[in-house]
Design a protein around this motif. Structure first.
Motif, short mmCIF file in Angstrom:
data_model
loop_
_atom_site.label_atom_id
_atom_site.label_comp_id
_atom_site.label_asym_id
_atom_site.label_seq_id
_atom_site.Cartn_x
_atom_site.Cartn_y
_atom_site.Cartn_z
N ARG A 121 0.84 -1.21 0.00
CA ARG A 121 0.00 0.00 0.00
C ARG A 121 0.87 1.26 0.00
O ARG A 121 0.61 2.21 -0.73
N LEU A 122 1.91 1.26 0.83
CA LEU A 122 2.81 2.41 0.89
C LEU A 122 3.52 2.62 -0.44
O LEU A 122 3.61 3.74 -0.94
N ALA A 123 4.00 1.54 -1.05
CA ALA A 123 4.70 1.64 -2.33
C ALA A 123 3.76 2.14 -3.43
O ALA A 123 4.15 2.96 -4.27
N GLU A 125 1.03 3.99 -3.05
CA GLU A 125 0.72 5.40 -2.81
C GLU A 125 1.87 6.30 -3.25
O GLU A 125 1.65 7.34 -3.86
N GLN A 126 3.09 5.89 -2.95
CA GLN A 126 4.25 6.70 -3.35
C GLN A 126 4.39 6.74 -4.87
O GLN A 126 4.75 7.77 -5.43
N LYS A 127 4.11 5.62 -5.54
CA LYS A 127 4.21 5.60 -7.00
C LYS A 127 3.18 6.53 -7.63
O LYS A 127 3.48 7.28 -8.55
N THR A 129 1.80 9.12 -6.25
CA THR A 129 2.19 10.50 -5.94
C THR A 129 3.30 10.97 -6.86
O THR A 129 3.24 12.08 -7.40
N ARG A 130 4.32 10.14 -7.09
CA ARG A 130 5.42 10.51 -8.00
C ARG A 130 4.92 10.71 -9.42
O ARG A 130 5.32 11.65 -10.10
N GLU A 131 4.04 9.83 -9.89
CA GLU A 131 3.52 9.95 -11.25
C GLU A 131 2.68 11.18 -11.42
O GLU A 131 2.73 11.85 -12.45
N GLN A 133 2.96 13.98 -9.73
CA GLN A 133 3.84 15.14 -9.72
C GLN A 133 4.57 15.29 -11.05
O GLN A 133 4.78 16.40 -11.52
#
Length: 138
Positions: A121-123, A125-127, A129-131, A133
């Motif tokens: 889930r954390l990975a 969410e971070q992916k 968010t990066r995409e 941005q």
């Protein structure tokens, strides 16, 4: 949703340092998630090497050396829900185990699988968010 469709995921093992079946399952699920394939649940696996000695501890996600030293390796599959008693399946390799060792191993592995789901889930969410941005930055 995908009638008459076959989704094939091919793995090429370059190097293995233990817990190979768990790693392969997690790689397949990560590839399906990244491709946007709808999944009913996320199967999670944990490998536990076990010896028949009463004083031995249960290890989680062992290295290849730890797997070779143990008499038996147990792979436990659990679905994504936070219900560690809902085991999808298990796979045992090696000599036989006592029932108590097998049950304690599956309980420990099933509880450890919740950490893998939290990491996914954390990975994810971070992916996302990066995409987002990258897409909207100038």
């Amino acid at each position: 949703m995908y009638p008459r469709t076959v989704i094939e995921v091919v793995f090429q093992i370059i190097q293995s340092d233990g817990s190979l079946l768990s790693c392969l399952l997690h790689a397949a699920i990560a590839a399906l998630m990244d491709a946007g394939v709808d999944l009913l649940f996320l199967p999670v696996a944990t490998t536990c090497p076990v010896t028949n000695h009463p004083s031995s501890n249960i290890l989680l996600d062992p290295t290849s050396g730890e797997e070779e030293e143990a008499n038996t390796a147990v792979l436990v599959l659990v679905n994504e829900s936070n219900q560690p008693d809902k085991i999808l399946g298990s796979h045992t390799v090696g000599s036989g185990l006592s029932l108590e060792k097998l049950l304690s191993c599956t309980q420990v592995a099933a509880k450890a699988c919740t950490a893998v789901v939290a990491f996914w889930r954390l990975a994810a969410e971070q992916k996302v968010t990066r995409e987002s941005q990258t897409l909207w930055s100038k």
